[in-house]
Design a protein around this motif. Structure first.
Motif: not given
Length: 133
Positions: A37-43, A84-94, A123-133
């Protein structure tokens, strides 16, 4: 004779208990998700924090592009690092407490918690991307 039977029974019970503990562990899962989706790093940051809080994770920003998250369930606790970035994210065990973590294995509940967190972030990223700009 009875002593031998009792001893054999105790050995069998101990062996089964050991096998039972092994069945509760799985390899540690490290989700790596590409964001289409087209989202910003902040989103993305907002989506991760909201998804975590929705599942009772304690979320804290650790720096640009990094969020630390802790889940406490009864006597169990786990901490993960989310890059995370606007292109991907990863979850790492600490780290964890009372989750049988050893040799790249961990209690299967950890993987359920991380899978649920990953799905909710998506789901949250998809919902943010689906909102009209």
């Amino acid at each position: 004779m009875k002593l031998k039977q009792l001893l054999a029974g105790a050995i069998c019970i101990a062996a089964l208990a050991g096998c039972s503990a092994l069945e509760r562990t799985e390899p540690v899962r490290t989700p790596q998700t590409i964001i289409t989706a087209h989202v910003t790093t902040e989103q993305v940051k907002e989506a991760i924090i909201n998804a975590g809080q929705g599942r009772d994770w304690i979320m804290s920003v650790a720096g640009p592009g990094v969020i630390n998250a802790t889940q406490n369930v009864r006597k169990h606790s786990v901490t993960v690092r989310i890059n995370y970035s606007e292109k991907d994210y990863s979850i790492h065990y600490v780290s964890s407490v009372n989750l049988l973590a050893s040799g790249g294995e961990i209690h299967r509940s950890y993987n359920h918690w991380v899978n649920n967190l990953d799905k909710d972030i998506q789901k949250k990223i998809a919902a943010i991307a689906a909102k009209p700009q």
